[in-house]
Scaffold this motif. Sequence first.
Motif, PDB file in Angstrom:
ATOM      1  N   ALA A  65      11.602   1.310   0.387  1.00  0.00           N
ATOM      2  CA  ALA A  65      10.660   1.650  -0.691  1.00  0.00           C
ATOM      3  C   ALA A  65      11.412   1.904  -1.991  1.00  0.00           C
ATOM      4  CB  ALA A  65       9.849   2.883  -0.299  1.00  0.00           C
ATOM      5  N   TYR A  66      12.524   2.615  -1.900  1.00  0.00           N
ATOM      6  CA  TYR A  66      13.317   2.849  -3.116  1.00  0.00           C
ATOM      7  C   TYR A  66      13.792   1.525  -3.713  1.00  0.00           C
ATOM      8  CZ  TYR A  66      17.890   2.888  -5.319  1.00  0.00           C
ATOM      9  OH  TYR A  66      18.959   2.574  -6.123  1.00  0.00           O
ATOM     10  N   MET A  67      14.305   0.649  -2.862  1.00  0.00           N
ATOM     11  CA  MET A  67      14.807  -0.629  -3.370  1.00  0.00           C
ATOM     12  C   MET A  67      13.673  -1.470  -3.960  1.00  0.00           C
ATOM     13  SD  MET A  67      17.607  -1.535  -0.462  1.00  0.00           S
ATOM     14  CE  MET A  67      18.440  -2.830  -1.365  1.00  0.00           C
ATOM     15  N   PRO A 123       0.817  -1.227   0.000  1.00  0.00           N
ATOM     16  CA  PRO A 123       0.000   0.000   0.000  1.00  0.00           C
ATOM     17  C   PRO A 123       0.849   1.275   0.000  1.00  0.00           C
ATOM     18  CG  PRO A 123      -0.855  -1.580   1.584  1.00  0.00           C
ATOM     19  CD  PRO A 123       0.449  -2.122   1.093  1.00  0.00           C
ATOM     20  N   LEU A 124       2.000   1.214   0.694  1.00  0.00           N
ATOM     21  CA  LEU A 124       2.873   2.393   0.704  1.00  0.00           C
ATOM     22  C   LEU A 124       3.396   2.671  -0.701  1.00  0.00           C
ATOM     23  CD1 LEU A 124       4.376   4.579   2.340  1.00  0.00           C
ATOM     24  CD2 LEU A 124       6.222   2.934   2.657  1.00  0.00           C
ATOM     25  N   LEU A 125       3.806   1.608  -1.403  1.00  0.00           N
ATOM     26  CA  LEU A 125       4.306   1.793  -2.771  1.00  0.00           C
ATOM     27  C   LEU A 125       3.209   2.383  -3.653  1.00  0.00           C
ATOM     28  CD1 LEU A 125       6.362  -1.492  -3.394  1.00  0.00           C
ATOM     29  CD2 LEU A 125       7.184   0.735  -2.615  1.00  0.00           C
ATOM     30  N   ILE A 126       1.990   1.895  -3.476  1.00  0.00           N
ATOM     31  CA  ILE A 126       0.873   2.392  -4.294  1.00  0.00           C
ATOM     32  C   ILE A 126       0.652   3.879  -4.040  1.00  0.00           C
ATOM     33  CG2 ILE A 126      -1.656   2.233  -4.534  1.00  0.00           C
ATOM     34  CD1 ILE A 126      -1.256  -0.858  -4.130  1.00  0.00           C
ATOM     35  N   ARG A 127       0.741   4.278  -2.778  1.00  0.00           N
ATOM     36  CA  ARG A 127       0.574   5.698  -2.451  1.00  0.00           C
ATOM     37  C   ARG A 127       1.737   6.523  -3.012  1.00  0.00           C
ATOM     38  NH1 ARG A 127      -2.834   6.958   1.823  1.00  0.00           N
ATOM     39  NH2 ARG A 127      -2.271   9.104   1.314  1.00  0.00           N
ATOM     40  N   LEU A 128       2.942   5.993  -2.872  1.00  0.00           N
ATOM     41  CA  LEU A 128       4.092   6.722  -3.412  1.00  0.00           C
ATOM     42  C   LEU A 128       3.967   6.920  -4.916  1.00  0.00           C
ATOM     43  CD1 LEU A 128       7.132   5.073  -1.560  1.00  0.00           C
ATOM     44  CD2 LEU A 128       6.405   7.449  -1.382  1.00  0.00           C
ATOM     45  N   MET A 129       3.425   5.902  -5.578  1.00  0.00           N
ATOM     46  CA  MET A 129       3.315   5.960  -7.031  1.00  0.00           C
ATOM     47  C   MET A 129       2.081   6.742  -7.481  1.00  0.00           C
ATOM     48  SD  MET A 129       4.329   1.968  -7.645  1.00  0.00           S
ATOM     49  CE  MET A 129       4.585   1.924  -9.408  1.00  0.00           C
ATOM     50  N   GLY A 130       1.190   6.999  -6.537  1.00  0.00           N
ATOM     51  CA  GLY A 130      -0.024   7.738  -6.885  1.00  0.00           C
ATOM     52  C   GLY A 130      -0.939   6.980  -7.822  1.00  0.00           C
ATOM     53  N   LEU A 161      12.449   6.019  -9.610  1.00  0.00           N
ATOM     54  CA  LEU A 161      12.192   7.414  -9.210  1.00  0.00           C
ATOM     55  C   LEU A 161      11.117   8.048 -10.078  1.00  0.00           C
ATOM     56  CD1 LEU A 161      13.685   9.195  -6.980  1.00  0.00           C
ATOM     57  CD2 LEU A 161      14.646   6.965  -7.433  1.00  0.00           C
ATOM     58  N   ARG A 162      11.010   7.583 -11.302  1.00  0.00           N
ATOM     59  CA  ARG A 162       9.959   8.109 -12.176  1.00  0.00           C
ATOM     60  C   ARG A 162       8.586   7.660 -11.678  1.00  0.00           C
ATOM     61  NH1 ARG A 162       6.636  10.212 -14.132  1.00  0.00           N
ATOM     62  NH2 ARG A 162       6.230  10.986 -16.233  1.00  0.00           N
ATOM     63  N   TYR A 163       8.543   6.467 -11.116  1.00  0.00           N
ATOM     64  CA  TYR A 163       7.280   5.957 -10.572  1.00  0.00           C
ATOM     65  C   TYR A 163       6.745   6.855  -9.451  1.00  0.00           C
ATOM     66  CZ  TYR A 163       7.676   1.273 -12.735  1.00  0.00           C
ATOM     67  OH  TYR A 163       7.729   0.226 -13.593  1.00  0.00           O
ATOM     68  N   VAL A 164       7.661   7.421  -8.692  1.00  0.00           N
ATOM     69  CA  VAL A 164       7.251   8.165  -7.494  1.00  0.00           C
ATOM     70  C   VAL A 164       6.657   9.511  -7.903  1.00  0.00           C
ATOM     71  CG1 VAL A 164       8.059   9.216  -5.350  1.00  0.00           C
ATOM     72  CG2 VAL A 164       9.065   7.068  -6.164  1.00  0.00           C
ATOM     73  N   GLY A 165       5.558   9.873  -7.252  1.00  0.00           N
ATOM     74  CA  GLY A 165       4.924  11.145  -7.546  1.00  0.00           C
ATOM     75  C   GLY A 165       5.850  12.320  -7.263  1.00  0.00           C
ATOM     76  N   ASP A 166       5.599  13.416  -7.950  1.00  0.00           N
ATOM     77  CA  ASP A 166       6.489  14.582  -7.854  1.00  0.00           C
ATOM     78  C   ASP A 166       6.713  15.040  -6.418  1.00  0.00           C
ATOM     79  OD1 ASP A 166       6.626  14.540 -10.561  1.00  0.00           O
ATOM     80  OD2 ASP A 166       5.224  16.199 -10.883  1.00  0.00           O
ATOM     81  N   ARG A 167       5.630  15.029  -5.636  1.00  0.00           N
ATOM     82  CA  ARG A 167       5.757  15.627  -4.302  1.00  0.00           C
ATOM     83  C   ARG A 167       6.594  14.759  -3.370  1.00  0.00           C
ATOM     84  NH1 ARG A 167      -0.128  14.380  -1.750  1.00  0.00           N
ATOM     85  NH2 ARG A 167      -0.440  12.401  -2.805  1.00  0.00           N
ATOM     86  N   PHE A 168       6.701  13.460  -3.656  1.00  0.00           N
ATOM     87  CA  PHE A 168       7.478  12.577  -2.786  1.00  0.00           C
ATOM     88  C   PHE A 168       8.875  12.282  -3.339  1.00  0.00           C
ATOM     89  CE2 PHE A 168       3.077  10.682  -1.825  1.00  0.00           C
ATOM     90  CZ  PHE A 168       2.859  11.613  -0.825  1.00  0.00           C
ATOM     91  N   ARG A 169       9.105  12.669  -4.576  1.00  0.00           N
ATOM     92  CA  ARG A 169      10.346  12.247  -5.230  1.00  0.00           C
ATOM     93  C   ARG A 169      11.607  12.753  -4.538  1.00  0.00           C
ATOM     94  NH1 ARG A 169       9.499  13.600 -10.616  1.00  0.00           N
ATOM     95  NH2 ARG A 169       8.249  11.723 -10.808  1.00  0.00           N
ATOM     96  N   PRO A 170      11.633  14.010  -4.088  1.00  0.00           N
ATOM     97  CA  PRO A 170      12.876  14.467  -3.441  1.00  0.00           C
ATOM     98  C   PRO A 170      13.279  13.607  -2.234  1.00  0.00           C
ATOM     99  CG  PRO A 170      11.481  16.335  -3.983  1.00  0.00           C
ATOM    100  CD  PRO A 170      10.660  15.100  -4.245  1.00  0.00           C
TER     101      PRO A 170
END
Lengths: 457, 116
Positions: A264-266, A85-92, A340-349
Motif C-alpha cells: 500500500a505504501y509503494m 478499495p484499500l487505498l481509498i479507505r486508507l486515504m479516507g 504518507l500525506r494521503y493516508v488518514g491520521d489514524r492509519f499513518r503511523p
Amino acid sequence: MTIDNGLGPGTELHQMYLRFAGPLALISRARFSADAPARDAVWLKRYRNFLLGAGRRLGQGGSAALPDPLPNGNGHSALKQNLQPLLIRLMGIEQDAKARGDIERQAFIFPAVRDFDVRMLPGEFPPAIVFTEGTLDLIRFYAGAVAVCRALNAAALPQILEFEQRESGNLPPAVVLEWMTFDPQARQSVIEWLAKLAVSPKGLQARLFGRPGVDGSSVLATAILDIALDLVARYLHQPFALPHLSESAAAVTDTDYVATLIVAYMALHEVAHVALCHGREASYAGFLRSHLAAMGIGSTLGEPSPNPFVDARLDDGRKARFFVGDHTPVDEVQADLTALRYVGDRFRPSILSAATVWLAALEDAFVGQEGRADCLSELGTATPYPSFILRLRTLNEAYGSAERRWAIGPVLDAIEKRGTTYRDARGIDLRDHAQRDRDLQLFRTLTAVAETRVSLL
Amino acid sequence: MATVAHSIPITLQASDEAELTRLLDLSRRPAAGTTADLASGVELRVDETMQSRGFAGSEVVVQGVITVLTTVAAELLITWLKSRIEPRRNEITVIIRDEVVQDFSEGALRRLLGIK
C-alpha cells in the motif's frame, strides 16, 4: 524503550485489512496465468517492450526470455480488486467522488516477471503503475522475515541483550536486530550447507530433530535459532529499523498484513508520482512553483525555512506534502512525503512503519549504488535518486511522533554507518531473482519447521 | 520520385535524455513539438517526453511520429536506423508500431515500417 509501531494485530487498520480478506493473501493463492484482462493487455505489451530495452540498463536479466504476451492473471485480479478499495479507505476518500474516481481509474498491472521492479510506465496519461510478481514475492518474503525477527526478539531477548553488549559494549535505545551480526564466514557456511540439502520441511526436520539425545527445546536454542538467524540476517540487517515491540504485539504477527501495508505504501508512492506529474514534460519544478505560488508561498523556495514541509491542495482535490527546505525538487522524496500525506491520521503511523521497514531493507541492497544522493543538497545535481537512508530520515522527520523520532534516530545512524557490511557478508542482490528464489525456499522450509516443532511463529 | 507521406509512430527509450538528444542531433532536449530531420525527407515530431521512474532507476521515453515524404526518404530512414541505432542498441531502444526493433536487417525493417 518500547513503542508500538502499528504493525501488529488488533489495530483498527488490521481489522479493516481483515475485512478485505487480505490482498496479498488472495494473490498468494492464485497463480499468474495468461488470461490478462483486455484493458490491461495494452499496458502489459508496453511493459514488455519497456523491459526488452531497459532490462539490461536497469540491471535486470531475463528480458530475452520474456513471454509474449506477458501474462497477468487471476492473482492480479484479486490484488487489484482489493488494493484499490484499500487505498481509498486508507486515504479516507470514500465520499470524495473525484479523488475516489482517480484511484479507481488508475491502471495497475502486476506482470509475471521475476525481476524486482516498481514504476510508472508511460504510454498515455495517467501512466500505469507496475508491480512485478518478483517484487510482490520479495515484499512477502521481507514481511515473513520481519515476523521471524519479532518472534525471536520476544523469545530470546536476554540472549540478544547479552550478545549486543558483548559485541558493542553498549545498548542502542531500541533493541535492534543487529544482534544477528554473527561471523560472516560461519554464516556463509550454514547457507551453503542448507543450499546443498534437498530442502524440504520434512527433510530438514529429520536432519535437525532426528539426532539422538536432542530435544526440541535445545534445538530451539541452537540449530533452528542459529540457522534462522543466519538466513534472516542476510535479508534483514534491516529490522533494526524497528524499535522493538511490546510482548503482546510480538506474540502474533500477520505477515500478509505487513506485506500488504508495504504494498500500500509503494502504491501510494507511485500514485503520488502520478498526481505530482513526475516524469512529465511539464517540469516538476514549474509544477511545484505554480502550486506554491498559488498558495502565496512560492517565495520560500530556495530559502531556509524553519518548517521545510508544506501541505498543498492539488487540482484533483487531494493534498500533497512538499519539501521546500531545499531549492532542488526531489521526486522520490516528494512522492514519499505525499504518499504518507494521503493516508488518514489514524492509519499513518502504521504506514510509516511499513515504509520504514521497506526502505531500510532496501538500503543495504542498494548501498553504494552509483549516483544515489546521501543528503538533500546533492539531489538534483547529478542524480534524481536519493539514498534510502535519506528517504527514511525525511519521512520519519516529517511524520514520526516525537517518541518515534527519539527512538529511531540512533537506529538510522546505525544503518547509515553500516557501509558495506551487507555486501561484505555476501548478502543477496535484490535484483538477482535466482538467489532470492533459492533463499525463499530455504526460508519457507525453516518457517515450516519452526511452526511445527517449536511454535515459534 | 514517388510521394508517399507515410506516418510511423515511434518510441525512443534510453536511460539518459542526453543520449537521445545526441541521437537526434538536437541542440536542446527533445520536448513536445520538437522536430528533428533524421534524413532528407524524414522528419520526427516529438509528441511527448516522459520519464519512467522506478525504485532502481529511470528511463527516458520519447514518443513521436516519423513522417516519410517519399520512397527515397523511406530508404534513407532504413539507412538511418541501421547506422545510428543498431550500433547503440544497448543504450537506445526503438519501438515502432508497438514492436521493439531487435532485427536490423533490411527486410525486417521494411516489414516493420510498412515499406515495400
